[in-house]
Design a protein around this motif. Structure first.
Motif, PDB file in Angstrom:
ATOM      1  N   VAL A 236       0.844  -1.198   0.000  1.00 22.03           N
ATOM      2  CA  VAL A 236       0.000   0.000   0.000  1.00 22.03           C
ATOM      3  C   VAL A 236       0.882   1.253   0.000  1.00 22.03           C
ATOM      4  CG1 VAL A 236      -1.756   1.301   1.285  1.00 22.03           C
ATOM      5  CG2 VAL A 236      -1.892  -1.191   1.149  1.00 22.03           C
ATOM      6  N   VAL A 237       1.988   1.205   0.751  1.00 20.97           N
ATOM      7  CA  VAL A 237       2.927   2.334   0.780  1.00 20.97           C
ATOM      8  C   VAL A 237       3.559   2.524  -0.599  1.00 20.97           C
ATOM      9  CG1 VAL A 237       4.964   3.306   1.898  1.00 20.97           C
ATOM     10  CG2 VAL A 237       3.376   1.881   3.216  1.00 20.97           C
ATOM     11  N   VAL A 238       3.983   1.414  -1.214  1.00 21.80           N
ATOM     12  CA  VAL A 238       4.588   1.494  -2.548  1.00 21.80           C
ATOM     13  C   VAL A 238       3.593   2.064  -3.554  1.00 21.80           C
ATOM     14  CG1 VAL A 238       5.513   0.135  -4.465  1.00 21.80           C
ATOM     15  CG2 VAL A 238       6.244  -0.363  -2.123  1.00 21.80           C
ATOM     16  N   VAL A 239       2.372   1.568  -3.527  1.00 17.22           N
ATOM     17  CA  VAL A 239       1.340   2.071  -4.451  1.00 17.22           C
ATOM     18  C   VAL A 239       1.088   3.554  -4.217  1.00 17.22           C
ATOM     19  CG1 VAL A 239      -1.120   1.935  -5.021  1.00 17.22           C
ATOM     20  CG2 VAL A 239       0.226  -0.153  -4.822  1.00 17.22           C
ATOM     21  N   GLY A 240       1.104   3.982  -2.951  1.00 19.92           N
ATOM     22  CA  GLY A 240       0.906   5.398  -2.650  1.00 19.92           C
ATOM     23  C   GLY A 240       1.982   6.278  -3.256  1.00 19.92           C
ATOM     24  N   VAL A 241       3.242   5.871  -3.118  1.00 18.51           N
ATOM     25  CA  VAL A 241       4.339   6.645  -3.712  1.00 18.51           C
ATOM     26  C   VAL A 241       4.197   6.688  -5.233  1.00 18.51           C
ATOM     27  CG1 VAL A 241       6.840   6.775  -4.041  1.00 18.51           C
ATOM     28  CG2 VAL A 241       5.915   6.167  -1.802  1.00 18.51           C
ATOM     29  N   VAL A 242       3.856   5.549  -5.828  1.00 14.83           N
ATOM     30  CA  VAL A 242       3.702   5.501  -7.287  1.00 14.83           C
ATOM     31  C   VAL A 242       2.559   6.412  -7.739  1.00 14.83           C
ATOM     32  CG1 VAL A 242       3.072   4.012  -9.223  1.00 14.83           C
ATOM     33  CG2 VAL A 242       4.711   3.211  -7.523  1.00 14.83           C
ATOM     34  N   ILE A 243       1.435   6.390  -7.027  1.00 11.47           N
ATOM     35  CA  ILE A 243       0.309   7.262  -7.392  1.00 11.47           C
ATOM     36  C   ILE A 243       0.733   8.726  -7.354  1.00 11.47           C
ATOM     37  CG2 ILE A 243      -1.934   8.119  -6.609  1.00 11.47           C
ATOM     38  CD1 ILE A 243      -2.621   5.285  -5.746  1.00 11.47           C
ATOM     39  N   GLY A 244       1.412   9.133  -6.282  1.00  7.48           N
ATOM     40  CA  GLY A 244       1.850  10.517  -6.184  1.00  7.48           C
ATOM     41  C   GLY A 244       2.813  10.895  -7.291  1.00  7.48           C
ATOM     42  N   THR A 245       3.730   9.994  -7.625  1.00  3.79           N
ATOM     43  CA  THR A 245       4.703  10.266  -8.691  1.00  3.79           C
ATOM     44  C   THR A 245       4.013  10.393 -10.044  1.00  3.79           C
ATOM     45  OG1 THR A 245       6.415   9.062  -7.481  1.00  3.79           O
ATOM     46  CG2 THR A 245       6.787   9.421  -9.827  1.00  3.79           C
ATOM     47  N   VAL A 246       3.080   9.482 -10.327  1.00  3.86           N
ATOM     48  CA  VAL A 246       2.381   9.511 -11.621  1.00  3.86           C
ATOM     49  C   VAL A 246       1.546  10.779 -11.766  1.00  3.86           C
ATOM     50  CG1 VAL A 246       0.601   8.374 -12.991  1.00  3.86           C
ATOM     51  CG2 VAL A 246       2.380   7.007 -11.897  1.00  3.86           C
ATOM     52  N   THR A 247       0.856  11.202 -10.702  1.00  3.62           N
ATOM     53  CA  THR A 247       0.080  12.441 -10.805  1.00  3.62           C
ATOM     54  C   THR A 247       0.985  13.636 -11.076  1.00  3.62           C
ATOM     55  OG1 THR A 247       0.142  12.791  -8.389  1.00  3.62           O
ATOM     56  CG2 THR A 247      -1.736  11.573  -9.290  1.00  3.62           C
ATOM     57  N   HIS A 248       2.174  13.630 -10.480  1.00  5.12           N
ATOM     58  CA  HIS A 248       3.136  14.712 -10.734  1.00  5.12           C
ATOM     59  C   HIS A 248       3.534  14.734 -12.208  1.00  5.12           C
ATOM     60  CE1 HIS A 248       6.607  17.321  -9.276  1.00  5.12           C
ATOM     61  NE2 HIS A 248       6.873  17.121 -10.573  1.00  5.12           N
ATOM     62  N   LEU A 249       3.897  13.578 -12.742  1.00  3.97           N
ATOM     63  CA  LEU A 249       4.339  13.516 -14.133  1.00  3.97           C
ATOM     64  C   LEU A 249       3.210  13.887 -15.094  1.00  3.97           C
ATOM     65  CD1 LEU A 249       6.478  10.229 -14.034  1.00  3.97           C
ATOM     66  CD2 LEU A 249       7.258  12.605 -13.808  1.00  3.97           C
ATOM     67  N   LEU A 250       1.981  13.499 -14.777  1.00  6.91           N
ATOM     68  CA  LEU A 250       0.849  13.837 -15.651  1.00  6.91           C
ATOM     69  C   LEU A 250       0.581  15.336 -15.642  1.00  6.91           C
ATOM     70  CD1 LEU A 250      -1.656  10.916 -14.898  1.00  6.91           C
ATOM     71  CD2 LEU A 250      -0.253  11.263 -16.957  1.00  6.91           C
ATOM     72  N   LEU A 251       0.680  15.969 -14.466  1.00 11.66           N
ATOM     73  CA  LEU A 251       0.487  17.420 -14.409  1.00 11.66           C
ATOM     74  C   LEU A 251       1.561  18.149 -15.195  1.00 11.66           C
ATOM     75  CD1 LEU A 251      -0.620  18.278 -10.754  1.00 11.66           C
ATOM     76  CD2 LEU A 251      -1.912  18.608 -12.864  1.00 11.66           C
ATOM     77  N   ASP A 252       2.791  17.646 -15.117  1.00 12.51           N
ATOM     78  CA  ASP A 252       3.890  18.293 -15.826  1.00 12.51           C
ATOM     79  C   ASP A 252       3.722  18.224 -17.338  1.00 12.51           C
ATOM     80  OD1 ASP A 252       5.074  19.081 -13.526  1.00 12.51           O
ATOM     81  OD2 ASP A 252       6.830  17.789 -13.673  1.00 12.51           O
ATOM     82  N   LEU A 253       2.954  17.257 -17.820  1.00 11.88           N
ATOM     83  CA  LEU A 253       2.705  17.181 -19.263  1.00 11.88           C
ATOM     84  C   LEU A 253       1.984  18.425 -19.769  1.00 11.88           C
ATOM     85  CD1 LEU A 253       1.566  13.485 -19.876  1.00 11.88           C
ATOM     86  CD2 LEU A 253       3.740  14.544 -20.530  1.00 11.88           C
ATOM     87  N   LEU A 254       1.216  19.068 -18.880  1.00 10.70           N
ATOM     88  CA  LEU A 254       0.438  20.241 -19.273  1.00 10.70           C
ATOM     89  C   LEU A 254       1.234  21.536 -19.194  1.00 10.70           C
ATOM     90  CD1 LEU A 254      -2.883  19.421 -17.358  1.00 10.70           C
ATOM     91  CD2 LEU A 254      -2.398  19.053 -19.789  1.00 10.70           C
ATOM     92  N   THR A 255       2.401  21.491 -18.555  1.00  9.21           N
ATOM     93  CA  THR A 255       3.107  22.739 -18.282  1.00  9.21           C
ATOM     94  C   THR A 255       4.557  22.766 -18.737  1.00  9.21           C
ATOM     95  OG1 THR A 255       3.689  21.937 -16.069  1.00  9.21           O
ATOM     96  CG2 THR A 255       1.651  23.203 -16.273  1.00  9.21           C
ATOM     97  N   HIS A 256       5.065  21.673 -19.305  1.00 10.22           N
ATOM     98  CA  HIS A 256       6.475  21.609 -19.653  1.00 10.22           C
ATOM     99  C   HIS A 256       6.669  21.131 -21.084  1.00 10.22           C
ATOM    100  CE1 HIS A 256       6.711  21.864 -15.300  1.00 10.22           C
ATOM    101  NE2 HIS A 256       7.995  22.168 -15.411  1.00 10.22           N
TER     102      HIS A 256
END
Length: 229
Positions: free
Chosen positions: A117-137
């Motif tokens: 669950v901890v691993v999945v949580g870190v992955v979820i946070g990382t993926v949301t970061h990368l997806l947001l950056d697609l809109l701004t970089h």
């Protein structure tokens, strides 16, 4: 050309806070840690990285593969230190800020999740970061067409769609994250998730020592930040 450092706090936490409210069984600390790890790699440029057996001890936080390998390790370390060391000891010294109830963060150390669950949580946070950056970089391996389009020139600098989106999303998502934090505090959700009664916070002890440590840490952060300019 490499884009400037994005706003890591609080915009990148905006997507994971409602996820935690929707599914309390998710690891909120891990998701928040994962949402900041891609930008932590920018703190140490590759040319400054330590060399171990001929290889730089550094990862590209915005490369999907490296973000989910080296970044995952960093996110897990952040999660462990925040839950076991930092928040249980220091959150009680935060200003409660009324309905925000920031001192409730001291209870997150009582919550334990299965390792996956901890691993999945870190992955979820990382993926949301990368997806947001697609809109701004526009300096990523995958770029949305049209983001580099110049809209106008201001003070001798070209203003592009990506730059406008970064400002709008940074401000808008930060406001949304603050609202989410207020709702979590107003409902005393951290107490509910941690299984404790939402009682008033006790007065902090040794406040002068904590203030001194925070000033010293802030000074160090400023020095590191100036070195990145």
């Amino acid at each position: 050309m490499v884009d400037r450092m994005p706003v890591t706090f609080l915009a990148h936490q905006a997507p994971v806070l409602p996820l935690k409210r929707w599914r309390p069984d998710l690891d909120g600390v891990a998701m928040v840690a994962g949402s900041v790890t891609p930008d932590l790699a920018r703190v140490v440029p590759p040319r400054w990285a330590l060399i171990f057996h001929g290889y730089p001890v550094w990862w590209d936080g915005h490369d999907p593969l490296q973000a989910l390998t080296g970044g995952l390790v960093v996110g897990l370390l952040l999660t462990w230190s925040a839950r076991r060391l930092v928040l249980p000891r220091l959150a009680g010294y935060l200003p409660d800020l009324g309905s925000f109830h920031l001192r409730d963060l001291r209870w997150v150390g009582r919550t334990r999740h299965r390792w996956w669950v901890v691993v999945v949580g870190v992955v979820i946070g990382t993926v949301t970061h990368l997806l947001l950056d697609l809109l701004t970089h526009t300096d990523r391996g995958l770029v949305i067409p049209g983001l580099a389009t110049r809209l106008f020139t201001f003070a001798g600098r070209a203003v592009r769609i990506s730059g406008v989106l970064q400002i709008v999303l940074s401000v808008g998502l930060s406001i949304f994250a603050i609202w989410e934090m207020r709702e979590i505090g107003r409902r005393r959700s951290l107490c509910e998730w941690s299984g404790v009664e939402p009682l008033p916070s006790p007065p902090p002890t040794d406040l002068w020592l904590v203030r001194f440590a925070m000033v010293a840490a802030s000074f160090l952060a400023v020095v590191v930040g100036v070195s990145q300019v």
